[in-house]
Design an enzyme around this catalytic site. Structure first.
Site, PDB file in Angstrom:
ATOM      1  N   ASP A 249      -0.964  -0.467  -4.012  1.00  0.00           N
ATOM      2  CA  ASP A 249      -1.822  -0.412  -2.829  1.00  0.00           C
ATOM      3  C   ASP A 249      -1.477   0.875  -2.088  1.00  0.00           C
ATOM      4  OD1 ASP A 249      -3.534  -1.135  -0.766  1.00  0.00           O
ATOM      5  OD2 ASP A 249      -2.804  -3.190  -0.676  1.00  0.00           O
TER       6      ASP A 249
ATOM      7  N   GLU B 285     -11.494  -0.073  -1.239  1.00  0.00           N
ATOM      8  CA  GLU B 285     -11.892  -1.032  -0.212  1.00  0.00           C
ATOM      9  C   GLU B 285     -13.007  -0.392   0.611  1.00  0.00           C
ATOM     10  OE1 GLU B 285      -9.903  -3.728   3.354  1.00  0.00           O
ATOM     11  OE2 GLU B 285      -9.144  -1.697   3.008  1.00  0.00           O
TER      12      GLU B 285
ATOM     13  N   ASP C 148      -6.834   1.577   0.124  1.00  0.00           N
ATOM     14  CA  ASP C 148      -7.088   0.889   1.384  1.00  0.00           C
ATOM     15  C   ASP C 148      -8.077   1.678   2.245  1.00  0.00           C
ATOM     16  OD1 ASP C 148      -6.059  -1.316   3.290  1.00  0.00           O
ATOM     17  OD2 ASP C 148      -5.745   0.495   4.494  1.00  0.00           O
TER      18      ASP C 148
ATOM     19  N   HIS D 221      -5.210 -10.679   1.197  1.00  0.00           N
ATOM     20  CA  HIS D 221      -4.248 -10.730   2.298  1.00  0.00           C
ATOM     21  C   HIS D 221      -4.904 -10.591   3.669  1.00  0.00           C
ATOM     22  CE1 HIS D 221      -5.035  -6.516   1.657  1.00  0.00           C
ATOM     23  NE2 HIS D 221      -4.488  -6.234   2.828  1.00  0.00           N
ATOM     24  N   ASP D 222      -6.164 -10.184   3.705  1.00  0.00           N
ATOM     25  CA  ASP D 222      -6.871  -9.995   4.978  1.00  0.00           C
ATOM     26  C   ASP D 222      -7.825 -11.141   5.309  1.00  0.00           C
ATOM     27  OD1 ASP D 222      -5.797  -7.592   5.872  1.00  0.00           O
ATOM     28  OD2 ASP D 222      -7.219  -6.376   4.739  1.00  0.00           O
TER      29      ASP D 222
END
Length: 540
Positions: free
Chosen positions: A96, A239, A197, A313-314
């Site tokens: 990431d 993303e 990200d 995770h979000d």
């Protein structure tokens, strides 16, 4: 065909996966100790949330040193060992990477603070005040102004997230050069690629109030491809919150030489009030959900690849969000798995999803760890919302829901740690855990395992055409995949009520590929389904 089109990815949130030393924080040696679990599951790659050096203002998405490992997680030797041990199990590590911003404790920003003449000043976005105030009305994702005043220089710096996450200035060629050099450092270690990200923000033009999808974004991505991952056999996923089927090829069409695939989030915005935030709750419109999936399955050009996911995770746990985390937890978890994994695209499993983990409600803000949750609580309380109303939104959408530690067994703290966990383990771990799933032959885990194997064994799942049936049915989610004369029909009762329906007007020769209830035959002319019952049949 690119290897990642056959892949199934597994996201690890390191802080919550497995603690090896009893400090209550998951770490890299803990991940290594659980690689056999992932090999048994059958996944091809691990998307590893950040393990870089960080003050953890945003749990690692505020990086202070891209080439160092946070001591909580281990050492660079541990990281090298993880890459090697995963490779032995045919699993690739996808790092990431956050290049839209750094931590304010990164050396570049610390130098930038030393004054306007410093060579790193232009690594970040600085602006003079306008009429004695912020340069403009840009707002941070984490609430409040996106501009922070620096007393020493009399200027503001931009932070689209926390004030401890200053945005990098991608218009500066030296910034790009430094980033690419760092990316090659990781690629040379043998990683399998990057999850990028908020990558659609790097082309921002803050003076024009443009944040996402700025005019130079794709120039930067092409340059990044040319200077870094385009020279390796790796995958990249961006993303991209605002992407559509029409704009996705700009990122992921191979001829453009940018990214391998995108994360798109259209389906995950369907339970929030249009034009508001995720905290303004709305009941899911099931028919719209079907249309969104149909659109992404049928309107993407053949050469543009998509990602498939329900949670990360979000976002909150999907079983609690749109399924049933009580009586029908297992059947709804299987439904979500089967529906997603037999579509076209690369599926992503978020840790714990393979056993049907659920949200952990909290009653007081002191139980929250996430900066976004804490900020929205205080912001909404100051605006006159009631405690109960704000907590309802937090328990539905808060990011801590997905970050509670992995539930390995029924022992204290779920086998995650021998110490006190950084975030409380869901109390249901005594009944819901990996060990229990492995002991139950028809568990959620084995459903995921079967789905992963089906993808590896059947080109239909990778390449087949997609056709949705009974689009207006209020309970059933049905689609077909067809390839070289073979057709698979996927049928799901997306409801906690029984359902009756007729899919075909005549009985056809068929074989059950997979069933959430282990039935070995279905009559498609007269279906009777239990709540969340899901199955797949194939016919020639």
């Amino acid at each position: 065909m690119a290897w990642w089109k056959n892949a199934v990815m597994y996201q690890i949130y390191p802080r919550s996966f497995q603690d090896s030393n009893g400090d209550g924080i998951g770490d890299i040696p803990g991940i290594i100790s659980r690689l056999d679990h992932l090999q048994k599951l059958g996944v091809t790659g691990i998307w590893l949330s950040p393990v870089y050096q960080s003050p953890n203002d945003d749990n690692g998405y505020d990086i202070s040193d891209y080439r160092a490992i946070h001591p909580d997680f281990g050492t660079m030797n541990d990281m090298d060992k993880l890459i090697d041990e995963a490779k032995k199990r045919d699993i690739r590590i996808i790092m990431d990477l956050v290049v839209n911003h750094t931590s304010d404790e990164h050396q570049w920003f610390e130098e930038s603070l030393k004054g306007k003449e410093n060579k790193y000043r232009d690594h970040y976005i600085w602006r003079d005040p306008v009429n004695g105030k912020e340069p403009n009305e840009l707002v941070s994702v984490f609430s409040g102004s996106a501009w922070e005043f620096d007393e020493a220089s009399g200027q503001y710096y931009l932070h689209l997230f926390s004030k401890k996450q200053p945005d990098l200035n991608w218009e500066n060629p030296k910034v790009r050069e430094d980033i690419y050099e760092m990316m090659n450092f990781w690629l040379d270690k043998g990683i399998g690629g990057f999850r990028m990200d908020v990558i659609d923000l790097i082309g921002k033009l803050p003076d024009q109030m443009i944040t996402g999808n700025g005019p130079k974004l794709h120039d930067y991505l092409k340059e990044m491809h040319r200077e870094t991952f385009g020279n390796y056999d790796v995958m990249t996923v961006g993303e991209t919150w605002g992407v559509t089927p029409a704009t996705a090829p700009l990122f992921a069409s191979p001829e453009r030489k940018e990214l391998s695939m995108v994360f798109q989030f259209e389906h995950l915005t369907l339970d929030e009030e249009p034009g508001t935030t995720k905290w303004d709750l709305l009941d899911l419109d099931f028919l719209k959900l079907k249309q969104v999936f149909k659109k992404w399955q049928t309107e993407l050009p053949e050469d543009t690849w998509n990602s498939l996911f329900w949670n990360n995770h979000d976002t909150p746990r999907i079983v609690s969000r749109w399924g049933n985390d009580g009586k029908h937890r297992e059947s709804s978890a299987k439904m979500f798995a089967i529906l997603l994994h037999l579509m076209k695209g690369t599926p992503y499993i978020f840790q714990g999803e393979e056993i049907g983990m659920v949200n952990r409600p909290i009653s007081d803000i002191s139980q929250a760890e996430d900066i976004e949750t804490i900020n929205i609580y205080h912001e909404r309380m100051a605006k006159g919302h009631t405690h109960d109303d704000v907590m309802r939104s937090i328990n539905a959408k808060g990011r801590d829901n997905a970050r509670t530690p992995m539930q390995w067994d029924g022992s204290r703290h779920g086998g995650f740690t021998t110490g006190e966990p950084w975030l409380e383990v869901n109390p249901n771990h005594k009944d819901l855990n990996v060990a229990g799933n492995l002991d139950q032959s028809d568990s959620v885990f084995y459903t995921y395992q079967q789905l992963i194997q089906l993808r590896k064994d059947n080109q239909l799942v990778i390449k087949g055409d997609f056709n949705m049936l009974l689009e207006d049915h209020p309970q059933l989610f049905i689609y077909e995949r067809a390839y070289e004369g073979e057709v698979w029909t996927v049928v799901a009762n997306f409801s906690d009520e029984p359902c009756e329906a007729a899919i075909h007007g005549k009985e056809e020769d068929q074989t059950v590929v997979l069933s959430s209830t282990n039935k070995n035959s279905y009559d498609l002319t007269e279906l009777k389904l239990e709540p969340f019952e899901t199955f797949v049949v194939k016919r020639k």
